[in-house]
Motif scaffolding. Sequence first.
Motif, short mmCIF file in Angstrom:
data_model
loop_
_atom_site.label_atom_id
_atom_site.label_comp_id
_atom_site.label_asym_id
_atom_site.label_seq_id
_atom_site.Cartn_x
_atom_site.Cartn_y
_atom_site.Cartn_z
N MET A 1 0.84 -1.20 0.00
CA MET A 1 0.00 0.00 0.00
C MET A 1 0.88 1.24 0.00
N ASP A 2 0.62 2.16 -0.89
CA ASP A 2 1.36 3.41 -0.96
C ASP A 2 0.74 4.39 0.00
N ILE A 3 1.48 4.81 1.03
CA ILE A 3 0.91 5.71 2.02
C ILE A 3 1.75 6.97 2.12
N ALA A 4 1.42 7.81 3.09
CA ALA A 4 2.11 9.08 3.27
C ALA A 4 3.57 8.85 3.63
N ALA A 22 0.36 20.60 1.37
CA ALA A 22 1.60 19.80 1.38
C ALA A 22 2.26 19.84 2.75
N TYR A 23 2.16 20.96 3.44
CA TYR A 23 2.74 21.08 4.78
C TYR A 23 2.09 20.10 5.76
N TRP A 24 0.76 20.10 5.81
CA TRP A 24 0.07 19.22 6.73
C TRP A 24 0.17 17.76 6.31
N GLY A 101 -8.30 20.21 3.67
CA GLY A 101 -8.00 20.39 2.25
C GLY A 101 -8.03 19.07 1.53
N THR A 102 -8.23 19.14 0.22
CA THR A 102 -8.17 17.95 -0.64
C THR A 102 -7.33 18.27 -1.86
N ARG A 103 -6.82 17.24 -2.50
CA ARG A 103 -6.12 17.42 -3.76
C ARG A 103 -6.16 16.10 -4.53
N ARG A 104 -6.08 16.22 -5.84
CA ARG A 104 -6.02 15.03 -6.69
C ARG A 104 -4.59 14.84 -7.17
N THR A 105 -4.13 13.61 -7.06
CA THR A 105 -2.80 13.25 -7.52
C THR A 105 -2.92 12.03 -8.43
N LEU A 109 -7.58 10.74 -4.89
CA LEU A 109 -8.03 11.89 -4.12
C LEU A 109 -7.50 11.81 -2.69
N GLU A 110 -6.74 12.82 -2.29
CA GLU A 110 -6.17 12.88 -0.94
C GLU A 110 -6.89 13.95 -0.13
N ALA A 111 -6.98 13.72 1.17
CA ALA A 111 -7.65 14.67 2.06
C ALA A 111 -6.88 14.78 3.37
N VAL A 112 -6.91 15.97 3.96
CA VAL A 112 -6.28 16.22 5.25
C VAL A 112 -7.27 16.97 6.14
#
Length: 226
Positions: A1-4, A22-24, A101-105, A109-112
């Motif tokens: 699994m690819d994680i943070a 990106a900071y959080w 925040g969210t972003r697509r990579t 879809l990533e969320a913090v």
Amino acid sequence: MDIAPSLSTSTTDRPAASGDFAYWWSLPGDWVEAPNERRNGWSGMIRAHVNGRTYYIKRQRNHSCRTLGHPFGWPTASREWHYLSRLHEFGLPVPTPRYHGTRRTAEGLEAVLVTDELNGFTDLDAQEALDAAQRTRLAATVGTMVGRLHRARLQHGCLYGKHIMVRWQGETPEVALIDLEKMRARLRRSTAVEHDLDQLARHQAIWSADEWAVLLAAHKRSLAAP
């Protein structure tokens, strides 16, 4: 699994008010909920220290749920942010929300979600050493708080002891709710009441039958308040 990115205990001097996803996402800290695969994605939480303050940071990738308002899905962290903000505005006790925040990579879809630490609180399941008078006061306090939640036609959805946090100020208990990923609005208060109180009753091991009756009476009064 690819994680943070790999995390380790650390304190950063970067301002906590940063609105940089990106900071959080990459801030070092301790895993308090290691990433685990659910909902065809993964979700985990770290505790991080910034300028002498402690934050809880939930990170997710492709960890979504479907609701009537979001039939194509939205991150469970986004859902939790929505309800944390709503309860905070209502004055209901929850961790203070600080960033979302969210972003697509390329990975999805990533969320913090970032919240303040609840200083001095421990969960309801850790209150087993209380005496009868303390348990009764705590039952009334929890009943009142949950009644306020249901009066707003909101259902917690996962009302276990580990999601009710308690702090004692002398002999007076304060309570707060955490983990709102499954919270939802209900058309009927009774639906929220039946679900949450049945769930809590089946999983709590703190109160006797008489003490549980105190909780129900406080809940009923709170639910009926104007």
